[in-house]
Design a protein around this motif. Structure first.
Motif, PDB file in Angstrom:
ATOM      1  N   ASN A   1       0.873  -1.272  -0.064  1.00 29.76           N
ATOM      2  CA  ASN A   1       0.049  -0.030   0.119  1.00 29.76           C
ATOM      3  C   ASN A   1       0.889   1.180   0.018  1.00 29.76           C
ATOM      4  O   ASN A   1       1.703   1.507   0.864  1.00 29.76           O
ATOM      5  CB  ASN A   1      -0.877  -0.109   1.176  1.00 29.76           C
ATOM      6  CG  ASN A   1      -1.856   1.007   1.261  1.00 29.76           C
ATOM      7  OD1 ASN A   1      -1.554   2.040   0.778  1.00 29.76           O
ATOM      8  ND2 ASN A   1      -2.658   0.984   2.433  1.00 29.76           N
ATOM      9  N   ILE A   2       0.525   2.267  -1.090  1.00 32.18           N
ATOM     10  CA  ILE A   2       1.591   3.342  -1.038  1.00 32.18           C
ATOM     11  C   ILE A   2       0.556   4.687  -0.987  1.00 32.18           C
ATOM     12  O   ILE A   2       1.190   5.673  -1.419  1.00 32.18           O
ATOM     13  CB  ILE A   2       2.400   3.412  -2.257  1.00 32.18           C
ATOM     14  CG1 ILE A   2       1.797   3.272  -3.547  1.00 32.18           C
ATOM     15  CG2 ILE A   2       3.564   2.322  -2.315  1.00 32.18           C
ATOM     16  CD1 ILE A   2       2.399   3.670  -4.830  1.00 32.18           C
ATOM     17  N   THR A   3      -0.522   4.649  -0.317  1.00 31.72           N
ATOM     18  CA  THR A   3      -0.917   5.613   0.231  1.00 31.72           C
ATOM     19  C   THR A   3      -0.748   6.215   1.504  1.00 31.72           C
ATOM     20  O   THR A   3       0.100   5.470   2.470  1.00 31.72           O
ATOM     21  CB  THR A   3      -2.678   5.442  -0.104  1.00 31.72           C
ATOM     22  OG1 THR A   3      -3.081   4.472   1.205  1.00 31.72           O
ATOM     23  CG2 THR A   3      -3.087   4.633  -1.103  1.00 31.72           C
ATOM     24  N   PRO A   4      -1.369   7.192   2.071  1.00 35.98           N
ATOM     25  CA  PRO A   4      -1.068   7.571   3.577  1.00 35.98           C
ATOM     26  C   PRO A   4      -2.033   6.705   4.539  1.00 35.98           C
ATOM     27  O   PRO A   4      -1.964   7.234   5.548  1.00 35.98           O
ATOM     28  CB  PRO A   4      -1.287   8.947   3.464  1.00 35.98           C
ATOM     29  CG  PRO A   4      -1.535   9.535   1.997  1.00 35.98           C
ATOM     30  CD  PRO A   4      -1.981   8.087   1.248  1.00 35.98           C
ATOM     31  N   GLY A   5      -2.641   5.816   4.088  1.00 30.92           N
ATOM     32  CA  GLY A   5      -3.783   5.126   4.989  1.00 30.92           C
ATOM     33  C   GLY A   5      -2.963   4.223   5.828  1.00 30.92           C
ATOM     34  O   GLY A   5      -1.810   4.069   5.833  1.00 30.92           O
ATOM     35  N   GLU A   6      -4.029   3.425   6.723  1.00 30.86           N
ATOM     36  CA  GLU A   6      -3.537   2.498   7.463  1.00 30.86           C
ATOM     37  C   GLU A   6      -2.687   1.192   6.609  1.00 30.86           C
ATOM     38  O   GLU A   6      -3.052   0.472   5.642  1.00 30.86           O
ATOM     39  CB  GLU A   6      -4.524   1.820   8.410  1.00 30.86           C
ATOM     40  CG  GLU A   6      -3.998   0.916   9.401  1.00 30.86           C
ATOM     41  CD  GLU A   6      -5.320   0.307  10.095  1.00 30.86           C
ATOM     42  OE1 GLU A   6      -5.074  -0.617  10.961  1.00 30.86           O
ATOM     43  OE2 GLU A   6      -6.441   0.745   9.782  1.00 30.86           O
ATOM     44  N   GLY A   7      -1.417   0.929   7.198  1.00 35.10           N
ATOM     45  CA  GLY A   7      -0.787  -0.067   6.312  1.00 35.10           C
ATOM     46  C   GLY A   7       0.035   0.564   5.261  1.00 35.10           C
ATOM     47  O   GLY A   7       0.804  -0.339   4.742  1.00 35.10           O
ATOM     48  N   GLY A   8       0.034   1.949   5.000  1.00 35.82           N
ATOM     49  CA  GLY A   8       0.565   2.241   4.036  1.00 35.82           C
ATOM     50  C   GLY A   8       1.967   2.992   4.332  1.00 35.82           C
ATOM     51  O   GLY A   8       2.480   2.742   5.313  1.00 35.82           O
TER      52      GLY A   8
END
Length: 308
Positions: A241-248
């Motif tokens: 995951n390369i978004t700013p979300g959880e796990g990213g």
């Protein structure tokens, strides 16, 4: 008997109408005359930058090629997926086995429309669903640069696909569902220029979403979970995951991202591996402002939990 004959006749008519509709809906779409004309204005010096942004050598150089050998675009890399095995073709300047005999228009139709010079659909293992967002000038420059690279003899092996995936014509319907030149993430006009440039690089030539976005049962990207991470195309392993979300990468700074793209080192001092190592080597050849732009965009995309 008359009733049965009428039913049979109606079935034949319906079948014919269905086949005609299928034929029309799956017709390969090509560039317009104005776009095609613009492809003859490319500059090879500018095209080198596009070449590395687009990661052409990652698939089209021979497996494990490094240094100058990575500019010999003989193809042969295999992508083994649940749909079958796709083999990257020779795109060197060889006129017989590569694309040396292609016109600029042929090249533009392949990159922007996913259509071969013979008018067939290419399989989307070739990431034209991302390249469709590229600017026509960049495609022209890329064509000019590839023409300067050495010709390499020898055709790559054919794809290994079973029914129904070996029916290319059906990809016309798939393209209608998943192919668009529109940006994935909408940005305000007032968005910083680095974020806009980063969006172009990530969503277009960089084709990051092809690996980092989850796919549905028929191989289309789930853009509602853009860059959220995915099961690898080969069906084994996970793409992060390369978004700013959880796990990213929410706890990464922009400088962390740009540094990783330049050096391959992660914030925890580990290093990138697998297919990302080849991507990183390409990114390292870009100007620093392009890596910074990619970082700015990745910090600006909507956050998502892991998509796998």
């Amino acid at each position: 008997m008359k009733t049965a004959g009428k039913i049979a006749g109606a079935a034949v008519v319906l079948c014919g109408a269905g086949l005609a509709a299928f034929w029309l809906l799956t017709l390969p779409e090509k560039l317009g005359a104005e776009e095609a004309a613009a492809l003859d204005t490319g500059d090879a010096a500018r095209g080198e930058r596009v070449f590395y942004a687009a990661g052409c050598a990652s698939c089209h150089a021979r497996p494990k090629a490094e240094g100058d050998a990575a500019l010999q675009l003989a193809g042969g890399v295999e992508l083994k997926t649940p749909f079958g095995t796709f083999v990257a073709p020779n795109i060197s300047s060889d006129p017989a086995d590569g694309i040396g005999a292609w016109s600029a228009e042929d090249f533009g139709n392949a990159v922007l429309k996913g259509v071969s010079p013979d008018g067939e659909h290419y399989y989307p293992a070739f990431p034209y669903t991302s390249y469709a967002r590229m600017e026509i000038g960049d495609v022209a420059d890329l064509y000019a640069f590839i023409k300067t690279l050495p010709p390499v003899q020898g055709k790559a092996a054919n794809h290994q696909l079973g029914f129904p995936y070996n029916i290319r014509r059906g990809l016309g319907l798939w393209k209608r569902l998943y192919m668009s030149s529109e940006a994935v993430i909408a940005l305000d006009d007032a968005a910083p220029e680095p974020v806009k440039r980063g969006r172009y690089l990530v969503e277009g030539p960089g084709h990051c979403g092809e690996c980092h976005t989850p796919r549905d049962a028929i191989g289309g990207s789930d853009k509602s979970r853009w860059l959220a991470g995915a099961v690898a195309a080969e069906g084994e392993g996970k793409v992060p995951n390369i978004t700013p979300g959880e796990g990213g990468i929410g706890d990464w700074s922009e400088s962390d991202i740009a540094y990783m793209l330049e050096t391959g080192f992660l914030p925890d001092f580990d290093s990138v591996g697998g297919t990302m190592a080849a991507v990183q080597r390409n990114m390292a050849k870009l100007p620093a402002e392009d890596r910074a732009a990619i970082a700015a965009y990745l910090k600006a995309v909507p956050p998502h939990p892991n998509g796998y």
